[in-house]
Design an enzyme around this catalytic site. Structure first.
Site, PDB file in Angstrom:
ATOM      1  N   ASP A  14      21.817  28.710 -27.604  1.00 58.92           N
ATOM      2  CA  ASP A  14      22.371  27.600 -28.159  1.00 58.92           C
ATOM      3  C   ASP A  14      21.293  26.402 -28.131  1.00 58.92           C
ATOM      4  OD1 ASP A  14      25.123  26.386 -28.751  1.00 58.92           O
ATOM      5  OD2 ASP A  14      24.022  24.853 -27.419  1.00 58.92           O
ATOM      6  N   GLU A  16      20.807  21.947 -29.087  1.00 62.58           N
ATOM      7  CA  GLU A  16      21.285  20.900 -29.324  1.00 62.58           C
ATOM      8  C   GLU A  16      20.221  20.250 -30.461  1.00 62.58           C
ATOM      9  OE1 GLU A  16      24.393  19.837 -28.590  1.00 62.58           O
ATOM     10  OE2 GLU A  16      24.788  21.831 -27.569  1.00 62.58           O
ATOM     11  N   ASP A 118      22.153  27.500 -35.360  1.00 61.53           N
ATOM     12  CA  ASP A 118      21.008  27.518 -34.442  1.00 61.53           C
ATOM     13  C   ASP A 118      19.909  28.411 -35.211  1.00 61.53           C
ATOM     14  OD1 ASP A 118      22.369  26.463 -31.808  1.00 61.53           O
ATOM     15  OD2 ASP A 118      23.769  28.019 -32.484  1.00 61.53           O
ATOM     16  N   HIS A 167      29.011  20.456 -25.389  1.00 65.46           N
ATOM     17  CA  HIS A 167      27.809  20.190 -26.282  1.00 65.46           C
ATOM     18  C   HIS A 167      26.612  20.024 -25.599  1.00 65.46           C
ATOM     19  CE1 HIS A 167      30.075  20.537 -29.920  1.00 65.46           C
ATOM     20  NE2 HIS A 167      31.061  19.879 -29.332  1.00 65.46           N
ATOM     21  N   ASP A 172      27.104  25.490 -23.113  1.00 67.79           N
ATOM     22  CA  ASP A 172      27.826  26.203 -24.237  1.00 67.79           C
ATOM     23  C   ASP A 172      27.426  27.453 -24.429  1.00 67.79           C
ATOM     24  OD1 ASP A 172      28.635  23.546 -24.899  1.00 67.79           O
ATOM     25  OD2 ASP A 172      27.383  23.370 -26.553  1.00 67.79           O
TER      26      ASP A 172
END
Length: 191
Positions: A14, A16, A118, A167, A172
């Site tokens: 994951d 960000e 992603d 998030h 996550d």
């Protein structure tokens, strides 16, 4: 040719990002866990990293990212040189981490929730080497979720694990693995 049961591992990632515009946005943080085909962790600690950014990059984020990443502390972390690494260093470390558990190229699948987003960032430099190591297919838990929302019994939908919506990369991806375990047990295991 009939399908056979896969025993290949899953590489859960994951990210960000500063936004979702591939032409200008960048990965701020990422987390990775590797599981076997039955969703058991091959390493409980996982890999997590924060990528250094400039104040100008943080200022260029959209309103949602500014508010959310500011509140979560991610923006401040990305500006702190004592807590961050370069994107190149993170890409190298991520590939090394994955190769510890998945030494063969093109076997392990990228997995996550809405993981195509992603992947769109991970196919770019400096992360491209990570995607070159993984299989071209992905396991997207959000696709299973959407199938369940259309075809599963209502009782099964009510019991889907709730997400916190933080998030934050590490929390996550752990929630994604837990959600995948739920779908596996409810829809696929017939023991």
């Amino acid at each position: 040719m009939p399908e056979s049961r896969s025993k290949e591992p899953l590489v859960w990632i994951d990210c960000e990002m500063t936004g979702l515009d591939l032409s200008k946005d960048t990965v701020m943080s990422l987390a990775c866990f590797v599981t076997d085909a039955d969703l058991s962790f091959l390493d409980e600690a996982g890999y997590e990293a924060f990528i250094s950014h400039t104040q100008e990059q943080m200022d260029a984020m959209g309103d949602w990212c500014k508010a959310h990443h500011g509140k979560s502390g991610l923006t401040a972390t990305c500006l702190d040189p004592t807590k961050t690494k370069s994107a190149e260093q993170v890409a190298d470390e991520l590939l090394e981490y994955i190769q510890r558990f998945c030494p063969e190229r093109k076997k392990a699948l990228l997995a996550g929730n809405t993981v195509h987003a992603d992947k769109a960032f991970l196919v770019q430099e400096p992360y491209r080497k990570v995607m070159r190591h993984l299989h071209h297919r992905i396991l997207d838990v959000s696709a299973i979720k959407e199938a369940a929302r259309r075809w599963a019994p209502v009782d099964a939908l009510k019991a889907v694990p709730r997400k916190t919506g933080k998030h934050e990369a590490k929390s996550d991806i752990l929630e994604s693995i837990e959600e995948a375990r739920y779908y596996r047990d409810v829809f696929f295991k017939k023991d």
